[in-house]
Write a protein that holds these residues in place. Sequence first.
Motif, PDB file in Angstrom:
ATOM      1  N   LEU A 143      42.533  16.218  50.109  1.00 32.06           N
ATOM      2  CA  LEU A 143      42.621  17.614  49.626  1.00 32.06           C
ATOM      3  C   LEU A 143      44.439  17.250  49.719  1.00 32.06           C
ATOM      4  N   ARG A 144      45.342  16.240  49.675  1.00 37.13           N
ATOM      5  CA  ARG A 144      46.809  15.765  49.284  1.00 37.13           C
ATOM      6  C   ARG A 144      47.281  15.609  48.031  1.00 37.13           C
ATOM      7  N   GLN A 145      46.055  14.506  47.320  1.00 37.46           N
ATOM      8  CA  GLN A 145      45.957  13.671  46.148  1.00 37.46           C
ATOM      9  C   GLN A 145      45.729  15.168  44.818  1.00 37.46           C
ATOM     10  N   MET A 146      44.576  15.439  45.561  1.00 35.79           N
ATOM     11  CA  MET A 146      44.516  17.320  44.368  1.00 35.79           C
ATOM     12  C   MET A 146      45.478  18.493  44.451  1.00 35.79           C
ATOM     13  N   LEU A 147      45.694  18.336  45.620  1.00 31.64           N
ATOM     14  CA  LEU A 147      46.619  19.665  45.481  1.00 31.64           C
ATOM     15  C   LEU A 147      47.948  19.148  44.968  1.00 31.64           C
ATOM     16  N   LEU A 148      48.682  17.598  45.198  1.00 33.07           N
ATOM     17  CA  LEU A 148      49.714  16.933  44.388  1.00 33.07           C
ATOM     18  C   LEU A 148      49.513  17.381  42.643  1.00 33.07           C
ATOM     19  N   ILE A 149      48.304  16.573  42.135  1.00 35.16           N
ATOM     20  CA  ILE A 149      48.172  17.525  41.334  1.00 35.16           C
ATOM     21  C   ILE A 149      48.200  18.912  40.427  1.00 35.16           C
ATOM     22  N   ARG A 150      47.440  19.418  41.010  1.00 31.07           N
ATOM     23  CA  ARG A 150      47.663  20.497  40.470  1.00 31.07           C
ATOM     24  C   ARG A 150      48.463  21.025  40.605  1.00 31.07           C
ATOM     25  N   ARG A 151      49.825  20.824  41.372  1.00 33.83           N
ATOM     26  CA  ARG A 151      50.998  21.447  42.082  1.00 33.83           C
ATOM     27  C   ARG A 151      51.648  21.213  40.754  1.00 33.83           C
ATOM     28  N   PHE A 152      51.926  20.048  41.045  1.00 35.72           N
ATOM     29  CA  PHE A 152      52.195  19.244  39.375  1.00 35.72           C
ATOM     30  C   PHE A 152      52.156  19.563  37.795  1.00 35.72           C
ATOM     31  N   GLU A 153      51.063  20.433  37.449  1.00 35.43           N
ATOM     32  CA  GLU A 153      50.509  20.193  36.216  1.00 35.43           C
ATOM     33  C   GLU A 153      50.939  22.041  36.426  1.00 35.43           C
ATOM     34  N   GLU A 154      50.734  22.437  37.183  1.00 39.52           N
ATOM     35  CA  GLU A 154      51.218  24.191  37.241  1.00 39.52           C
ATOM     36  C   GLU A 154      53.027  23.962  37.242  1.00 39.52           C
ATOM     37  N   ARG A 155      54.131  22.722  37.886  1.00 36.00           N
ATOM     38  CA  ARG A 155      55.347  22.747  37.561  1.00 36.00           C
ATOM     39  C   ARG A 155      55.561  22.535  35.789  1.00 36.00           C
ATOM     40  N   GLY A 166      48.709  25.739  59.534  1.00 32.29           N
ATOM     41  CA  GLY A 166      49.702  25.142  59.649  1.00 32.29           C
ATOM     42  C   GLY A 166      49.631  23.968  58.841  1.00 32.29           C
ATOM     43  N   VAL A 167      48.100  23.008  59.030  1.00 34.97           N
ATOM     44  CA  VAL A 167      48.621  22.171  57.911  1.00 34.97           C
ATOM     45  C   VAL A 167      48.547  21.923  56.990  1.00 34.97           C
ATOM     46  N   ILE A 168      47.778  23.103  56.122  1.00 34.74           N
ATOM     47  CA  ILE A 168      47.612  23.674  54.400  1.00 34.74           C
ATOM     48  C   ILE A 168      48.892  23.352  54.502  1.00 34.74           C
ATOM     49  N   LYS A 169      50.177  24.253  54.948  1.00 35.45           N
ATOM     50  CA  LYS A 169      51.386  24.806  54.470  1.00 35.45           C
ATOM     51  C   LYS A 169      52.631  23.857  54.400  1.00 35.45           C
ATOM     52  N   ARG A 170      51.866  22.453  55.426  1.00 33.04           N
ATOM     53  CA  ARG A 170      52.723  21.435  56.045  1.00 33.04           C
ATOM     54  C   ARG A 170      52.892  20.698  54.824  1.00 33.04           C
ATOM     55  N   LEU A 171      51.312  20.728  53.511  1.00 35.17           N
ATOM     56  CA  LEU A 171      51.147  20.232  52.788  1.00 35.17           C
ATOM     57  C   LEU A 171      51.803  20.811  51.295  1.00 35.17           C
ATOM     58  N   GLU A 172      51.491  21.935  51.410  1.00 36.81           N
ATOM     59  CA  GLU A 172      52.030  22.821  50.000  1.00 36.81           C
ATOM     60  C   GLU A 172      54.043  22.655  50.645  1.00 36.81           C
ATOM     61  N   GLU A 173      54.453  22.442  50.626  1.00 34.00           N
ATOM     62  CA  GLU A 173      55.808  22.032  50.886  1.00 34.00           C
ATOM     63  C   GLU A 173      56.204  20.845  51.172  1.00 34.00           C
ATOM     64  N   ASP A 174      55.670  19.960  51.584  1.00 33.48           N
ATOM     65  CA  ASP A 174      55.927  18.749  51.238  1.00 33.48           C
ATOM     66  C   ASP A 174      55.116  18.246  49.325  1.00 33.48           C
ATOM     67  N   VAL A 175      54.483  18.932  48.949  1.00 33.89           N
ATOM     68  CA  VAL A 175      54.133  18.456  48.005  1.00 33.89           C
ATOM     69  C   VAL A 175      55.066  18.920  47.033  1.00 33.89           C
ATOM     70  N   THR A 176      55.466  20.491  47.468  1.00 36.74           N
ATOM     71  CA  THR A 176      56.694  21.432  45.831  1.00 36.74           C
ATOM     72  C   THR A 176      57.484  20.900  46.342  1.00 36.74           C
ATOM     73  N   THR A 177      58.509  19.761  47.634  1.00 37.10           N
ATOM     74  CA  THR A 177      59.403  18.958  48.054  1.00 37.10           C
ATOM     75  C   THR A 177      59.283  17.553  46.949  1.00 37.10           C
ATOM     76  N   GLU A 178      58.249  16.719  46.637  1.00 41.98           N
ATOM     77  CA  GLU A 178      57.582  15.312  45.988  1.00 41.98           C
ATOM     78  C   GLU A 178      58.654  15.894  44.511  1.00 41.98           C
ATOM     79  N   ILE A 179      57.547  17.050  44.410  1.00 43.86           N
ATOM     80  CA  ILE A 179      58.435  18.034  42.425  1.00 43.86           C
ATOM     81  C   ILE A 179      59.026  17.857  42.742  1.00 43.86           C
ATOM     82  N   ASP A 180      59.237  19.292  43.158  1.00 45.35           N
ATOM     83  CA  ASP A 180      61.302  19.389  43.001  1.00 45.35           C
ATOM     84  C   ASP A 180      62.034  17.860  42.515  1.00 45.35           C
ATOM     85  N   THR A 181      61.763  17.237  43.714  1.00 46.71           N
ATOM     86  CA  THR A 181      62.687  15.794  43.149  1.00 46.71           C
ATOM     87  C   THR A 181      62.753  15.310  42.268  1.00 46.71           C
ATOM     88  N   ALA A 182      61.547  15.365  41.430  1.00 43.83           N
ATOM     89  CA  ALA A 182      61.152  14.646  40.740  1.00 43.83           C
ATOM     90  C   ALA A 182      61.431  15.603  39.146  1.00 43.83           C
TER      91      ALA A 182
END
Length: 315
Positions: A3-15, A273-289
């Motif tokens: 789920l995190r991998q797919m979420l990372l790809i989705r949010r990366f593309e949206e960014r 709670g888990v979904i929220k943390r995943l979203e925050e983690d992925v957002t931070t990774e993309i923001d940093t990138a």
Amino acid sequence: MLLRQMLLIRRFEERCVELYSAAKIRGFVHLYIGEEAVAVGVGQSLREEDAVVSTYREHGHALARGVPTQAVMAEMFGKATGCSRGRGGSMHLFDAGRRFYGGNAIVAGGLPLAAGLALADRMRGTERVTCCFFGDGAYAEGEFHETANLAALWQLPLLLVCENNLYAMGTSLAREHAQTNLAMRAASYGMPAWTVDGMDVLAVEAAARRAAESVRAGGGPHFLEARTYRFRAHSMYDPDRYRNKDEIAQWKTRDPLDGLEGILRTAGAVDDGVIKRLEEDVTTEIDTAVRAAEAAPYEPVTDLLRFVTSTPGSA
């Protein structure tokens, strides 16, 4: 975590959509939104020593392969810290260290390259698998049929993954192929071939693992047709007038992220709670990138011919 991998790809593309609209990313951009289950599912069946050859819609493939988010984002910006030193951009992501061999802007152009990699591994006697992603549009090109024929003839360790999203740019599958069962046609070359639901990451993982294990054991080339759908247009330049809104809305009800999240919630593996943390983690990774890409330098003009022409007197 799938789920995190797919979420990372989705949010990366949206960014990338946001950055393209802000003119920070230029050129052609082909988004992977909706197809995440294919890259992530297939990626689970591959080892570090295996090779991956991709298409111009390859951001998801690169991220699923483990190419760092910062290196992919920097390449989108055309910066020297990108995985292709800023020389490839969106369509030419490349990471030899992870055996990710593109990113290819030519439709079906990666197929002969994948056959060459697989042939080299067979000649060396290694147990590596070469996985080649391509679309249903590439299936209509001669390179696919030439590659399939030679792969079967030479029993190459090649996993062919057709991402059938029903449209080759703006041409629907039914208008392009007289026989739309692509797996059945691939089987005519004498290789095992079957279809999988490309919107179900668990189904893709199971099918890809079965195929990859057989290829690795000397079973010759295998073909997977992943029936999937891109939720956005072919590219950022595409007005997307060839599909009706009802069709798109219907496919969105099968969103691969929602599907996996539902399964995990039912099993008690995730909650809000888990979904929220995943979203925050992925957002931070993309923001940093993004920040790293904005701060990174472009290659100097003095290096314009580097990697293009040889050094005088070199061997």
